[in-house]
Design a protein around this motif. Structure first.
Motif, mmCIF file in Angstrom:
data_model
loop_
_atom_site.group_PDB
_atom_site.id
_atom_site.type_symbol
_atom_site.label_atom_id
_atom_site.label_comp_id
_atom_site.label_asym_id
_atom_site.label_seq_id
_atom_site.Cartn_x
_atom_site.Cartn_y
_atom_site.Cartn_z
ATOM 1 N N UNK A 1 0.821 -1.208 0.000
ATOM 2 C CA UNK A 1 0.000 0.000 0.000
ATOM 3 C C UNK A 1 0.845 1.243 0.000
ATOM 4 N N UNK A 2 0.529 2.199 -0.863
ATOM 5 C CA UNK A 2 1.319 3.414 -0.944
ATOM 6 C C UNK A 2 0.992 4.358 0.203
ATOM 7 N N UNK A 3 -0.268 4.428 0.631
ATOM 8 C CA UNK A 3 -0.625 5.344 1.710
ATOM 9 C C UNK A 3 -0.764 6.768 1.187
ATOM 10 N N UNK A 4 0.007 7.685 1.774
ATOM 11 C CA UNK A 4 0.000 9.086 1.350
ATOM 12 C C UNK A 4 1.327 9.371 0.648
ATOM 13 N N UNK A 5 1.226 9.824 -0.592
ATOM 14 C CA UNK A 5 2.422 10.080 -1.392
ATOM 15 C C UNK A 5 2.528 11.560 -1.710
ATOM 16 N N UNK A 6 3.679 12.136 -1.405
ATOM 17 C CA UNK A 6 3.938 13.544 -1.687
ATOM 18 C C UNK A 6 5.062 13.666 -2.696
ATOM 19 N N UNK A 7 4.892 14.605 -3.612
ATOM 20 C CA UNK A 7 5.980 14.941 -4.536
ATOM 21 C C UNK A 7 6.026 16.439 -4.741
ATOM 22 N N UNK A 8 7.219 17.053 -4.919
ATOM 23 C CA UNK A 8 8.528 16.392 -4.841
ATOM 24 C C UNK A 8 8.975 16.231 -3.390
ATOM 25 N N UNK A 9 10.098 15.615 -3.161
ATOM 26 C CA UNK A 9 10.653 15.485 -1.813
ATOM 27 C C UNK A 9 11.447 16.726 -1.424
#
Lengths: 112, 114
Positions: A1-9
């Motif tokens: 599971x990816x969950x919460x993904x933020x971009x960029x770092x």
């Protein structure tokens, strides 16, 4: 599971530039949040959303904008970057207002 | 104004000690009081949470004590270990009408030394 993904770092912006911080969650959560974290100041709420099409201001909304067109995505827009917006930004999501919030890994933004 | 006040700002304990972190709130509508743990370079992660219908909750070495009348809650870490060294945040929210979103204290940086 990816969950919460933020971009960029990580990102470095020049004063006056604009950018969008992306946030997506795959848990079908209703609530999504944007926080900024400054050293020794904890997490301050910028904007939040209780569902698609609904957004509301948090404690420190000035200089930011958000939209919530889908359940999954909650982008944060900086229109005219200022040095005061140098911070670490966290996106989070939760099923309800009083249930566990899951956080992304953060975006470290520097405005020079 | 700050809705959740957390203390101390930093804490150093010996391995095996019992660090205690305190939080106070004003909004009596809050009905959810979580503690989050954050390691450097990572996002906060839920450690333990309590609702106001109980006065204490334990999960492993972590205990929340809740005092509704005093509007205070605290985190105790039993038999603390160097791996517990992190920043801890208390928070509060309500899922009832009014929907106060999750608000955080300023954090406590805990160092557990061997």
């Amino acid at each position: 599971n990816a969950g919460v993904t933020q971009t960029p770092k990580f990102r470095i912006l020049k004063i006056g530039q604009s950018m969008t911080l992306q946030c997506t969650q795959d848990m079908n959560h209703n609530y999504m949040y944007w926080y900024r974290q400054d050293p020794g100041m904890g997490l301050k709420l910028i904007y939040y959303s209780v569902g698609a099409g609904i957004t509301d201001k948090g404690e420190v909304p000035n200089g930011y904008n958000v939209s919530r067109s889908t359940t999954e995505d909650f982008p944060l827009r900086l229109e005219l970057a200022a040095p005061s917006q140098t911070s670490v930004y966290f996106c989070a999501s939760s099923y309800g207002g009083n249930t566990e919030a899951f956080f992304g890994q953060g975006t470290r933004l520097t405005v020079v | 104004q700050q809705q959740v006040k957390q203390s101390p700002q930093s804490l150093i304990v010996q391995k095996g000690g019992i660090p205690i972190i305190n939080c106070a709130y004003e909004n009596t509508a809050f009905d959810y009081f979580p503690w989050y743990q954050q390691f450097p370079g990572k996002g906060p992660a839920l450690l333990i949470a309590i609702r106001p219908d109980v006065s204490e909750k334990k999960e492993g070495r972590f205990t929340i004590s809740f005092n509704k009348s005093a509007k205070q809650f605290s985190l105790h870490i039993m038999d603390s270990q160097p791996g517990d060294s992190a920043t801890y945040f208390c928070a509060a929210s309500t899922g009832l009408s009014g929907n106060t979103p999750l608000v955080f204290g300023k954090g406590t940086r805990l160092s557990v030394i061997a």
